[in-house]
Motif scaffolding. Structure first.
Motif, PDB file in Angstrom:
ATOM      1  N   THR A   1      12.938  11.983  12.171  1.00  0.00           N
ATOM      2  CA  THR A   1      13.018  10.541  11.896  1.00  0.00           C
ATOM      3  C   THR A   1      12.785  10.202  10.436  1.00  0.00           C
ATOM      4  N   ASN A   2      12.535  11.234   9.617  1.00  0.00           N
ATOM      5  CA  ASN A   2      12.271  11.026   8.190  1.00  0.00           C
ATOM      6  C   ASN A   2      11.115  10.042   7.978  1.00  0.00           C
ATOM      7  N   ASP A   3       9.998  10.352   8.661  1.00  0.00           N
ATOM      8  CA  ASP A   3       8.800   9.512   8.574  1.00  0.00           C
ATOM      9  C   ASP A   3       7.746  10.255   7.761  1.00  0.00           C
ATOM     10  N   PRO A   4       7.653   9.981   6.451  1.00  0.00           N
ATOM     11  CA  PRO A   4       6.701  10.747   5.626  1.00  0.00           C
ATOM     12  C   PRO A   4       5.252  10.490   5.997  1.00  0.00           C
ATOM     13  N   LYS A   5       4.946   9.289   6.460  1.00  0.00           N
ATOM     14  CA  LYS A   5       3.569   8.974   6.824  1.00  0.00           C
ATOM     15  C   LYS A   5       3.116   9.830   7.998  1.00  0.00           C
ATOM     16  N   LEU A   6       3.931   9.905   9.037  1.00  0.00           N
ATOM     17  CA  LEU A   6       3.585  10.719  10.209  1.00  0.00           C
ATOM     18  C   LEU A   6       3.550  12.201   9.850  1.00  0.00           C
TER      19      LEU A   6
ATOM     20  N   SER B   1       5.569  14.995  -3.878  1.00  0.00           N
ATOM     21  CA  SER B   1       6.907  14.404  -3.821  1.00  0.00           C
ATOM     22  C   SER B   1       6.838  12.902  -3.578  1.00  0.00           C
ATOM     23  N   LEU B   2       5.893  12.440  -2.757  1.00  0.00           N
ATOM     24  CA  LEU B   2       5.769  11.007  -2.497  1.00  0.00           C
ATOM     25  C   LEU B   2       5.230  10.265  -3.714  1.00  0.00           C
ATOM     26  N   ARG B   3       4.348  10.867  -4.471  1.00  0.00           N
ATOM     27  CA  ARG B   3       3.801  10.216  -5.664  1.00  0.00           C
ATOM     28  C   ARG B   3       4.814  10.193  -6.816  1.00  0.00           C
ATOM     29  N   GLY B   4       5.748  11.113  -6.788  1.00  0.00           N
ATOM     30  CA  GLY B   4       6.728  11.164  -7.864  1.00  0.00           C
ATOM     31  C   GLY B   4       6.454  12.223  -8.889  1.00  0.00           C
ATOM     32  N   GLY B   5       5.632  13.219  -8.558  1.00  0.00           N
ATOM     33  CA  GLY B   5       5.352  14.305  -9.489  1.00  0.00           C
ATOM     34  C   GLY B   5       3.860  14.528  -9.662  1.00  0.00           C
ATOM     35  N   LEU B   6       3.499  15.692 -10.269  1.00  0.00           N
ATOM     36  CA  LEU B   6       2.095  16.032 -10.479  1.00  0.00           C
ATOM     37  C   LEU B   6       1.399  15.064 -11.422  1.00  0.00           C
ATOM     38  N   ALA B   7       2.152  14.442 -12.299  1.00  0.00           N
ATOM     39  CA  ALA B   7       1.539  13.547 -13.281  1.00  0.00           C
ATOM     40  C   ALA B   7       0.952  12.296 -12.655  1.00  0.00           C
TER      41      ALA B   7
ATOM     42  N   LEU C   1       1.232  22.528   2.464  1.00  0.00           N
ATOM     43  CA  LEU C   1       2.377  21.700   2.840  1.00  0.00           C
ATOM     44  C   LEU C   1       2.066  20.217   2.626  1.00  0.00           C
ATOM     45  N   ALA C   2       0.845  19.808   2.972  1.00  0.00           N
ATOM     46  CA  ALA C   2       0.474  18.409   2.784  1.00  0.00           C
ATOM     47  C   ALA C   2       0.452  18.047   1.300  1.00  0.00           C
ATOM     48  N   PHE C   3      -0.063  18.952   0.447  1.00  0.00           N
ATOM     49  CA  PHE C   3      -0.121  18.650  -0.980  1.00  0.00           C
ATOM     50  C   PHE C   3       1.280  18.565  -1.592  1.00  0.00           C
ATOM     51  N   ASP C   4       2.179  19.472  -1.190  1.00  0.00           N
ATOM     52  CA  ASP C   4       3.547  19.400  -1.703  1.00  0.00           C
ATOM     53  C   ASP C   4       4.212  18.082  -1.310  1.00  0.00           C
ATOM     54  N   LEU C   5       3.940  17.629  -0.096  1.00  0.00           N
ATOM     55  CA  LEU C   5       4.505  16.352   0.336  1.00  0.00           C
ATOM     56  C   LEU C   5       3.913  15.189  -0.462  1.00  0.00           C
ATOM     57  N   VAL C   6       2.602  15.248  -0.742  1.00  0.00           N
ATOM     58  CA  VAL C   6       1.963  14.193  -1.527  1.00  0.00           C
ATOM     59  C   VAL C   6       2.569  14.135  -2.927  1.00  0.00           C
TER      60      VAL C   6
ATOM     61  N   VAL D   1       0.855  -1.186   0.000  1.00  0.00           N
ATOM     62  CA  VAL D   1       0.000   0.000   0.000  1.00  0.00           C
ATOM     63  C   VAL D   1       0.889   1.233   0.000  1.00  0.00           C
ATOM     64  N   HIS D   2       0.561   2.175  -0.851  1.00  0.00           N
ATOM     65  CA  HIS D   2       1.337   3.405  -0.922  1.00  0.00           C
ATOM     66  C   HIS D   2       1.181   4.202   0.372  1.00  0.00           C
ATOM     67  N   VAL D   3       2.217   4.949   0.719  1.00  0.00           N
ATOM     68  CA  VAL D   3       2.200   5.725   1.967  1.00  0.00           C
ATOM     69  C   VAL D   3       1.049   6.710   1.974  1.00  0.00           C
ATOM     70  N   VAL D   4       0.816   7.392   0.857  1.00  0.00           N
ATOM     71  CA  VAL D   4      -0.258   8.395   0.791  1.00  0.00           C
ATOM     72  C   VAL D   4      -1.620   7.732   0.968  1.00  0.00           C
ATOM     73  N   ASP D   5      -1.821   6.593   0.294  1.00  0.00           N
ATOM     74  CA  ASP D   5      -3.101   5.882   0.430  1.00  0.00           C
ATOM     75  C   ASP D   5      -3.321   5.405   1.854  1.00  0.00           C
ATOM     76  N   ALA D   6      -2.256   4.975   2.535  1.00  0.00           N
ATOM     77  CA  ALA D   6      -2.383   4.545   3.921  1.00  0.00           C
ATOM     78  C   ALA D   6      -2.801   5.705   4.822  1.00  0.00           C
ATOM     79  N   VAL D   7      -2.249   6.879   4.574  1.00  0.00           N
ATOM     80  CA  VAL D   7      -2.642   8.053   5.372  1.00  0.00           C
ATOM     81  C   VAL D   7      -4.100   8.398   5.115  1.00  0.00           C
ATOM     82  N   TRP D   8      -4.518   8.347   3.835  1.00  0.00           N
ATOM     83  CA  TRP D   8      -5.923   8.663   3.540  1.00  0.00           C
ATOM     84  C   TRP D   8      -6.872   7.680   4.232  1.00  0.00           C
ATOM     85  N   GLU D   9      -6.532   6.414   4.247  1.00  0.00           N
ATOM     86  CA  GLU D   9      -7.369   5.426   4.925  1.00  0.00           C
ATOM     87  C   GLU D   9      -7.434   5.710   6.421  1.00  0.00           C
TER      88      GLU D   9
END
Length: 885
Positions: free
Chosen positions: A54-59, A93-99, A86-91, A19-27
């Motif tokens: 701690t470099n924890d993107p999920k938290l 970067s985690l997704r790998g770009g706006l595309a 800030l949350a959207f910019d992090l998302v 499961v992707h980190v972003v999807d886990a946060v949304w759940e």
């Protein structure tokens, strides 16, 4: 295992789908969406610091979203929007770009932008995502569809016609490349499956209709949006549920939003065409669908918060936009009393958001309600709205801002709606206006057009109180600015009001330069008259203003001072409806009714009117008589005991309700022979005739739903536009006479052919119709029994053959003086129309004698047979012989 049971096989954790980190946060956020934030902002801020260390993107992402939600609950829109960014910019970067972002990823930041009224940022965000996805997937991939639609929707709401045109084509291209034009309709599951037009293509019709409405092409918009109503009716006819209640929430939401938006926009198109009743009915129908959709979403637990992450959209914004469109529609018809409850419903929906104080739309809606309350003379409610508006404007723009100054100026206008204000009320209004002008002058120079409202309000108030030395300079500045920039004042009535106040001030000065002051007053009044004439040239004639200004010219000529306070009361507030005297405190004794305001001056007049209302069974819908108001059926029974002409129409002119009853229940209309002669033609020989306004005729016919018989005989200005109105509104018509209407062509007959219940049709001397029009009639009128084509010289035997084959139930046919009809046409009539009782062939010279003899044997009554006609010469000779004998 003991007992012979097989061991339970556990799934291999290494083979499970990651499961992707972003999807886990949304759940996680969805699971905790029903729980309020019990922690404080300090706790979430410490979690942010810990996640960064701690470099924890999920938290980190979860902490940003919690902070955005926390500040939203505390109504701090700026901090909530900051953490959402800030949350959207992090998302990203985690997704790998706006595309590679999904619709759920964009939902929180879009929600914050929507709630704070930043529509341009919404469009820019969608456009940047579309650009990135097109570079990766191409411009026809279905994954870009929701984001391209977001750009289109924002452009339409911003009224950007050029951009919306391009984006609508892009949306249509993606749909056509990835979706089928037809879709199966399983709902409800029992019964056979049906195939209907894909709902996404119906949505394309809605988008095209919205675009055409922006272009003011109301007829084309109506045709596009009518597809939505037809699609819904097609599903209803086969016994299916267009709401799809048995399906998923996403399917239900999609059905509701497409139908609601389409039906509501259809009402706007009808209103733009001048069909106000049909437009209002459609708009209210669409508004009901929007309300059902919002109730569905609230029942499903969807709320307008930045934490809302589901793909299904919350449509409170669309419902509010529909409410405000209805308010604008009612205000255009001067129905202020009906507008106030609709504005209240809109504000109730907007108040559900925690960020309402940061929404410019919320502030503007409160300003509109305040003005409506002033127009309806709810003075205390209007003052409370102005105070609330000032508080919200201070939060949104700052306490010392231009918007706050404009709010103070608007509030100071309340004193103009009171007939005899007290000294305290005048002083309060003057203080508000002075404060607003001082704040404006800190931001703009003395000649700025932004000072126009403040100068007008404060100058008029000072003149009204007799402070001429202070008020005249302000009004002179106002006159100079508006002379240089006439469009700086939105309403011409406000400009006339200020210039008349300036003229009154000049005439009341006690100075030695009286002649010069009178010249200045005359110049101000001339400007007022020029503005009135310009308004009249635009179609807004105001005879009352002309008379008032002329009286002031007469007073100036006689060197008589003009009063300083008469005009400050609106004309409809000057006299009591009961006794006719001047009102003293009109906001105290008004009675508010659906048809308007009953204005009374005192408690005695109020009690007299209430007693009269309770003891007289008048026809109004709000009658308080013991038996209530008279029903339409009872009123109709009374009217049936008197002749329809002229008494029905004389009664109808006395009361709107009686006119509606007459229109609703009458079954026949006969237009008099109207010869609308306009004069000789300037471009060629002959005369020019005016035609009936098709929009006016459409409104007239739409008010008579039970109409069965319509007669336009000898109405020479009837053209195809009238036929369009007939085909649209009177599909159940039985009798239609267009005798002597030479402007009717084949296009008009195509619309008449839609009245499939027509039994009698008279087209005598409609000289422009041909075989093509007659062919369309034969296809659309299977019940036709009586038809007259006398004098239709362009109709040939081909048209008569089509009539014979399509209208086999003909009893009466008149083709006299149709010179191009031959034996073939008459043979077809006798062959197919077995029940024909009357046939007129007078003046048809191409029929052979043998055919005429055969017709006489088969048809009981034939007119125009040569050996049956009495020649005029024979009659004359017979009479002469008798007298000779």
């Amino acid at each position: 295992r003991p007992g012979g049971e097989e061991p339970v096989r556990m799934a291999d954790p290494t083979k499970a789908k990651k499961v992707h980190v972003v999807d886990a946060v949304w759940e996680t956020l969805r699971a905790s969406s029903s729980i309020k934030n019990a922690k404080g902002n300090k706790t979430y801020e410490r979690q942010v610091i810990m996640a960064k260390k701690t470099n924890d993107p999920k938290l980190l992402l979860q902490s940003y979203m919690n902070l955005a939600s926390y500040w939203e609950e505390f109504e701090d829109g700026f901090k909530s929007l900051e953490y959402a960014h800030l949350a959207f910019d992090l998302v990203v970067s985690l997704r790998g770009g706006l595309a590679f972002v999904l619709l759920d990823d964009v939902s929180p930041i879009l929600r914050c932008h929507e709630l704070t009224g930043k529509l341009t940022q919404v469009r820019d965000l969608h456009a940047s995502i579309v650009k990135a996805k097109v570079e990766v997937y191409g411009d026809k991939d279905v994954r870009i569809l929701p984001f391209v639609w977001g750009v289109l929707d924002a452009s339409l709401r911003l009224s950007n016609v050029g951009a919306a045109t391009v984006e609508q084509q892009a949306v249509q291209r993606v749909r056509e490349g990835n979706l089928d034009e037809r879709m199966p309709w399983y709902h409800p599951p029992q019964g056979e499956r049906r195939v209907v037009t894909n709902i996404e293509f119906i949505a394309s019709s809605v988008e095209m209709g919205r675009l055409l409405l922006l272009r003011k092409e109301f007829d084309k918009a109506r045709d596009e949006l009518q597809k939505v109503a037809d699609w819904r009716e097609d599903i209803r006819k086969v016994g299916k549920d267009w709401r799809r209640r048995d399906s998923t929430l996403a399917d239900q939401v999609r059905s509701y939003e497409v139908v609601a938006d389409g039906i509501f926009r259809l009402g706007e198109a009808y209103a733009g065409l001048g069909r106000l009743q049909t437009g209002e009915r459609r708009m209210m129908e669409g508004l009901g669908h929007w309300e059902e959709l919002v109730e569905l979403e609230e029942a499903a637990g969807l709320h307008t918060t930045c934490n809302h992450l589901d793909v299904e959209s919350v449509h409170v914004r669309s419902l509010v936009a529909a409410y405000l469109a209805v308010v604008a529609f009612l205000i255009d018809q001067n129905r202020f009393t009906d507008s106030v409850p609709v504005v209240n419903r809109a504000l109730e929906q907007m108040a559900k958001s925690h960020l309402r104080a940061h929404s410019p739309l919320f502030v503007r809606t409160i300003q509109r309600r305040a003005q409506l309350n002033l127009d309806c003379h709810h003075i205390p409610e209007a003052l409370a709205d102005f105070d609330h508006c000032r508080e919200l404007t201070s939060v949104l723009y700052g306490g010392d801002s231009v918007q706050v100054a404009a709010c103070l100026t608007d509030k100071a206008r309340f004193v103009q709606y009171i007939t005899e204000p007290t000294r305290e009320e005048l002083g309060a209004a003057q203080g508000l206006a002075a404060e607003g002008l001082a704040m404006m002058e800190r931001y703009f120079d003395r000649a700025s057009t932004r000072l126009v409202p403040s100068l007008r309000v404060l100058g008029c108030l000072l003149v009204r109180q007799g402070s001429l030395a202070e008020g005249i300079p302000l009004l002179e500045r106002y006159a100079e600015i508006t002379k240089a920039s006439p469009f700086s004042e939105k309403l011409s009535t406000d400009r006339i009001f200020a210039l008349e106040s300036l003229a009154e001030a000049y005439s009341n000065q006690d100075t030695h330069a009286a002649r010069r002051d009178r010249a200045k007053a005359k110049a101000a009044l001339r400007t007022c008259m020029q503005i009135v004439i310009e308004d009249e040239m635009r179609g807004r004639k105001d005879e009352v203003a002309v008379e008032r200004i002329n009286r002031k010219f007469d007073k100036l000529a006689k060197s008589v001072r003009m009063p300083l306070h008469d005009r400050y009361v609106h004309p409809y507030l000057r006299s009591c409806s009961q006794c006719g005297i001047m009102e003293t405190r009109p906001d105290q004794f008004h009675i508010w009714m659906s048809t308007g305001v009953i204005r009374l001056c005192s408690r005695d007049c109020h009690d007299k009117f209430v007693h009269y209302q309770a003891t007289n069974p008048w026809l109004g819908s709000e009658s308080r008589a013991a038996g209530g108001p008279l029903s339409d059926e009872l009123v109709l029974r009374f009217m049936l005991n008197m002749p329809e002409r002229p008494h029905w129409f004389r009664l109808a002119q006395t009361c709107n309700r009686l006119w509606m009853v007459v229109s609703q229940y009458r079954t026949s209309i006969r237009m008099p022979g109207i010869y609308a002669h306009q004069g000789p033609s300037k471009t060629g020989p002959g005369d020019v005739f005016k035609t009936l306004d098709p929009q006016l005729m459409a409104r007239l016919l739409a008010r008579s739903p039970r109409l069965l018989h319509l007669d336009f005989s000898d109405t020479t200005n009837t053209d195809d536009g009238v036929c369009f109105a007939i085909g649209e509104s009177l599909r159940h018509l039985k009798t239609l006479s267009l005798r002597g209407c030479p402007h009717i062509s084949d296009l008009g007959l195509e619309e008449v052919a839609l009245c499939d219940r027509l039994e009698r049709l008279d087209l005598t001397h409609c000289t422009h119709i041909s075989d093509e029009g007659v062919c369309m009639l034969s296809r659309g009128l299977p019940r036709l029994q009586y038809l007259s084509l006398s004098g239709c010289r362009e109709v040939t035997e081909t048209g008569i053959e089509w009539v014979a084959q399509g209208c086999k139930g003909l009893i009466y046919l008149d083709i006299s003086y149709c010179g191009k009809v031959t034996d073939r046409g008459v043979k077809a009539v006798v062959k197919h129309c077995r029940g024909l009782q009357y046939l007129n062939v007078r003046g048809v010279n191409n029929i052979s004698s043998a055919e005429l003899k055969r017709i006489v044997k088969q048809v009981p009554h034939v007119e125009g047979v040569p050996w049956k006609e009495i020649v005029a010469a024979d009659v004359t000779s017979t009479v002469d012989n008798i007298f000779d004998d």
